[in-house]
Design an enzyme around this catalytic site. Structure first.
Site, PDB file in Angstrom:
ATOM      1  N   HIS A   1       0.943  -1.173  -0.117  1.00 26.20           N
ATOM      2  CA  HIS A   1      -0.002   0.109   0.103  1.00 26.20           C
ATOM      3  C   HIS A   1       0.745   1.322   0.037  1.00 26.20           C
ATOM      4  O   HIS A   1       1.905   1.339   0.638  1.00 26.20           O
ATOM      5  CB  HIS A   1      -0.811   0.238   1.222  1.00 26.20           C
ATOM      6  CG  HIS A   1      -2.213   0.970   0.982  1.00 26.20           C
ATOM      7  ND1 HIS A   1      -1.921   2.091   1.486  1.00 26.20           N
ATOM      8  CD2 HIS A   1      -3.319   0.724   0.477  1.00 26.20           C
ATOM      9  CE1 HIS A   1      -3.190   2.799   1.087  1.00 26.20           C
ATOM     10  NE2 HIS A   1      -3.865   1.903   0.526  1.00 26.20           N
TER      11      HIS A   1
ATOM     12  N   ASP B   1      -7.814  -5.497   0.137  1.00 28.98           N
ATOM     13  CA  ASP B   1      -8.315  -6.133  -0.820  1.00 28.98           C
ATOM     14  C   ASP B   1      -7.893  -7.705  -0.977  1.00 28.98           C
ATOM     15  O   ASP B   1      -8.497  -8.524  -1.774  1.00 28.98           O
ATOM     16  CB  ASP B   1      -8.027  -5.888  -2.122  1.00 28.98           C
ATOM     17  CG  ASP B   1      -8.924  -4.562  -2.552  1.00 28.98           C
ATOM     18  OD1 ASP B   1     -10.044  -4.530  -2.175  1.00 28.98           O
ATOM     19  OD2 ASP B   1      -8.092  -3.617  -3.373  1.00 28.98           O
TER      20      ASP B   1
HETATM   21  N1  ACO Z   1       4.232  -7.286  -4.955  1.00 26.15           N
HETATM   22  C1  ACO Z   1       5.452  -7.211  -5.209  1.00 26.15           C
HETATM   23  N2  ACO Z   1       6.236  -6.145  -4.883  1.00 26.15           N
HETATM   24  C2  ACO Z   1       5.706  -5.251  -4.689  1.00 26.15           C
HETATM   25  C3  ACO Z   1       4.379  -4.862  -4.487  1.00 26.15           C
HETATM   26  C4  ACO Z   1       3.576  -6.073  -4.572  1.00 26.15           C
HETATM   27  N3  ACO Z   1       2.117  -6.303  -4.399  1.00 26.15           N
HETATM   28  N4  ACO Z   1       3.870  -3.783  -3.881  1.00 26.15           N
HETATM   29  C5  ACO Z   1       4.938  -3.057  -3.875  1.00 26.15           C
HETATM   30  N5  ACO Z   1       6.293  -3.845  -4.312  1.00 26.15           N
HETATM   31  C6  ACO Z   1       7.402  -3.780  -4.246  1.00 26.15           C
HETATM   32  C7  ACO Z   1       7.877  -2.839  -5.505  1.00 26.15           C
HETATM   33  O1  ACO Z   1       8.117  -3.553  -6.732  1.00 26.15           O
HETATM   34  C8  ACO Z   1       9.198  -1.927  -4.935  1.00 26.15           C
HETATM   35  O2  ACO Z   1      10.272  -2.668  -4.902  1.00 26.15           O
HETATM   36  P1  ACO Z   1      11.727  -2.069  -5.175  1.00 26.15           P
HETATM   37  O3  ACO Z   1      11.754  -1.026  -4.330  1.00 26.15           O
HETATM   38  O4  ACO Z   1      12.632  -3.163  -5.311  1.00 26.15           O
HETATM   39  O5  ACO Z   1      11.533  -1.411  -6.700  1.00 26.15           O
HETATM   40  C9  ACO Z   1       8.433  -1.458  -3.779  1.00 26.15           C
HETATM   41  O6  ACO Z   1       7.793  -2.808  -3.252  1.00 26.15           O
HETATM   42  C10 ACO Z   1       7.853  -0.242  -3.361  1.00 26.15           C
HETATM   43  O7  ACO Z   1       6.788  -0.546  -4.404  1.00 26.15           O
HETATM   44  P2  ACO Z   1       6.156   0.828  -5.216  1.00 26.15           P
HETATM   45  O8  ACO Z   1       5.436   0.383  -6.250  1.00 26.15           O
HETATM   46  O9  ACO Z   1       6.930   2.141  -4.808  1.00 26.15           O
HETATM   47  O10 ACO Z   1       4.693   1.231  -4.236  1.00 26.15           O
HETATM   48  P3  ACO Z   1       3.623   2.237  -4.349  1.00 26.15           P
HETATM   49  O11 ACO Z   1       3.391   2.840  -3.398  1.00 26.15           O
HETATM   50  O12 ACO Z   1       3.932   3.154  -5.712  1.00 26.15           O
HETATM   51  O13 ACO Z   1       2.541   1.052  -4.688  1.00 26.15           O
HETATM   52  C11 ACO Z   1       0.524  -0.425  -4.626  1.00 26.15           C
HETATM   53  C12 ACO Z   1       1.427   0.581  -3.945  1.00 26.15           C
HETATM   54  C13 ACO Z   1       0.200   0.151  -6.152  1.00 26.15           C
HETATM   55  C14 ACO Z   1      -0.638  -0.781  -3.690  1.00 26.15           C
HETATM   56  C15 ACO Z   1       1.634  -1.620  -4.528  1.00 26.15           C
HETATM   57  O14 ACO Z   1       1.914  -1.952  -3.588  1.00 26.15           O
HETATM   58  C16 ACO Z   1       0.753  -2.478  -5.609  1.00 26.15           C
HETATM   59  O15 ACO Z   1       0.817  -2.636  -6.927  1.00 26.15           O
HETATM   60  N6  ACO Z   1       0.018  -3.795  -4.783  1.00 26.15           N
HETATM   61  C17 ACO Z   1      -0.777  -4.856  -5.605  1.00 26.15           C
HETATM   62  C18 ACO Z   1      -2.089  -4.193  -5.955  1.00 26.15           C
HETATM   63  C19 ACO Z   1      -2.924  -3.933  -5.083  1.00 26.15           C
HETATM   64  O16 ACO Z   1      -3.133  -4.834  -3.993  1.00 26.15           O
HETATM   65  N7  ACO Z   1      -3.527  -2.759  -4.836  1.00 26.15           N
HETATM   66  C20 ACO Z   1      -4.475  -2.524  -3.882  1.00 26.15           C
HETATM   67  C21 ACO Z   1      -4.228  -1.102  -3.066  1.00 26.15           C
HETATM   68  S1  ACO Z   1      -5.464  -0.902  -1.951  1.00 26.15           S
HETATM   69  C22 ACO Z   1      -6.495  -0.219  -2.701  1.00 26.15           C
HETATM   70  O17 ACO Z   1      -6.554   0.546  -3.746  1.00 26.15           O
HETATM   71  C23 ACO Z   1      -7.859  -0.350  -2.227  1.00 26.15           C
END
Ligand code: ACO
Length: 444
Positions: free
Chosen positions: A321, A379
């Protein structure tokens, strides 16, 4: 310049003493006030950055930017705190209902009994759609994604409420808010009925908000349908958990569209479009697809390896998140609701739940997720609950939209009362070609 005083900032917002940030750039120095909210992190007011230093900030994804001032929802992502108008989410989920929470979000305080009754009456009265709206549905293919139907019909509804454009009128804004909260469940349930080819079920005033939605989704003319109170209560709680979440992607979209003065129904349609993506509201649908693709517990380790492989682009859906870096308080309530629903439905063994629990356990022990502070989000379990309730996967994000509508309209309304309201118009960090001259075109 060393004075703790900023040019052109309203004095009531100007922090004094050391609560400033001084920026030195290009031989010039400028002081920017640090504003204190009622809770949480302070923010640097950089509104005069361009004027004073000829600079903009660069913040892709806006993760370090407070885009507005708001009094609606507070999140402390490190501590796993979520408050609506100051009330903890767990208390609201346990002791309130969705209609009461909607009133709270919209008007700022919990209603008195009389205010509550009037509010519920208004929602019931406006749940009915103009009969002509039935025709909208016939324009869609039967296999259309219900999010596309919802997006289209909500935007189309604006044509029936031209007075909604009178956004400078507070009463008109309030009517639009009520209409949206009341009508979107009807549109959502009809999108589902349309996909089945079943007759639409009309809203009823003798049901609660969530009972009514379940009735419109599942009642059929051929047999009696009784809303299960345990399932209705569980869904109501899920609606509460999803009702608002400060300046997330869809809410920011609604605020952005609203800042232009667009019709509120069109602004909410824009929010629905933003919610659809798998990185946002589409995640609950993506979680179920992911669990089905994993299939068996034995496949979890190889799946986790794929997630960790930076070349694979596979993410663990329902994890991570932007704001929560400890735990998502909604996920915990969601998990207990999941067990409650499965118990009520007599599901002793749900392979997808077992898979999800195992996946969560393994991920939480894995350095990759620990280092990046990735935890289950709201979720991760909601899809399993919806599936158990008989709600098809394609409807998951639609249910999220039903619940989030009150958050969107509350934020949209708040933006209009904000004396600092301006059209959203961010700038950019341009890295394209420098100015160049055209040669004579080959076709001349
Ligand atoms: N699986 C694997 N790796 C992840 C995940 C994940 N679900 N989420 C983040 N990471 C990793 C990224 O690859 C990144 O790694 P790095 O530093 O080596 O490059 C690091 O964690 C930081 O991730 P960001 O993408 O910068 O985090 P951001 O805050 O931009 O994204 C998000 C948040 C979009 C929710 C992300 O965690 C994600 O895609 N999760 C999966 C989708 C999801 O469940 N969305 C629902 C969110 S809650 C809602 O909207 C109700």
């Amino acid at each position: 310049m060393s004075q703790a005083k900023s040019e052109n900032i309203p004095p009531q917002n100007t922090a004094q003493g050391e609560n400033v940030v001084t920026v030195n750039y290009n031989g010039k120095s400028s002081v920017f006030p640090v504003l204190k909210g009622s809770m949480g992190d302070h923010v640097v007011d950089i509104r005069n950055l361009k004027k004073n230093l000829d600079l903009f900030t660069f913040d892709p994804g806006l993760g370090g930017t407070a885009s507005c001032e708001s009094k609606i929802t507070y999140i402390d992502g490190d501590k796993g705190v979520l408050l609506y108008r100051g009330y903890p989410i767990a208390q609201l989920a346990e002791q309130s209902n969705f209609a009461e929470v909607s009133y709270l979000l919209l008007y700022g305080n919990l209603p008195t009994r009389q205010e509550y009754e009037v509010f519920v009456d208004r929602l019931n009265e406006h749940a009915l759609l103009h009969e002509q709206i039935r025709n909208f549905f016939n324009g869609f293919r039967r296999d259309a994604h219900p999010m596309s139907i919802l997006c289209g019909t909500v935007a189309g509804l604006s044509a029936f409420y031209p007075e909604g454009t009178d956004i400078s009128n507070e009463a008109s804004r309030d009517r639009s808010a009520i209409n949206l909260i009341a009508k979107i469940p009807t549109l959502a349930a009809w999108a589902y009925k349309y996909s089945l080819g079943e007759p639409f079920v009309y809203p009823r005033s003798d049901y609660s908000y969530t009972e009514n939605f379940l009735n419109m989704m599942f009642a059929r003319p051929t047999e009696p349908y009784k809303v299960n109170p345990i399932l209705s209560r569980a869904l109501d709680r899920i609606f509460i958990l999803h009702a608002d979440h400060e300046q997330n992607a869809s809410t920011s979209t609604v605020r952005l569209a609203g800042s232009t003065g667009a019709h509120p129904f069109a602004c909410i349609a824009a929010g629905i479009a933003a919610l659809w993506g798998p990185a946002h509201g589409g995640a609950n649908e993506a979680v179920l697809k992911m669990l089905n693709a994993i299939g068996r517990k034995e496949n979890i380790p190889s799946f986790i390896e794929k997630v960790k492989d930076k070349n694979s682009e596979v993410r663990l859906m329902g994890f991570g998140h932007r704001v929560y870096k400890n735990f998502d308080p909604r996920a915990q309530i969601m998990q207990s609701t999941c067990y409650e629903v499965l118990r009520e439905l007599g599901v002793k063994k749900e392979p997808l739940l077992e898979l999800a629990v195992e996946l969560e356990e393994r991920a939480l022990k894995d350095d990759y997720f620990v280092e990046r502070k990735l935890y289950p989000n709201v979720d991760f379990y909601s899809g399993i609950i919806f599936k158990a309730m008989g709600i098809p996967t394609s409807m998951f994000t639609v249910l999220f939209a039903v619940a989030r509508t009150v958050g969107w309209v509350s934020q949209w309304k708040e933006a209009f009362d904000d004396p600092l309201r301006r059209i959203y118009r961010p700038r950019q960090h341009y890295t394209g070609p420098v100015e160049r001259n055209m040669k004579t075109s080959y076709w001349l």
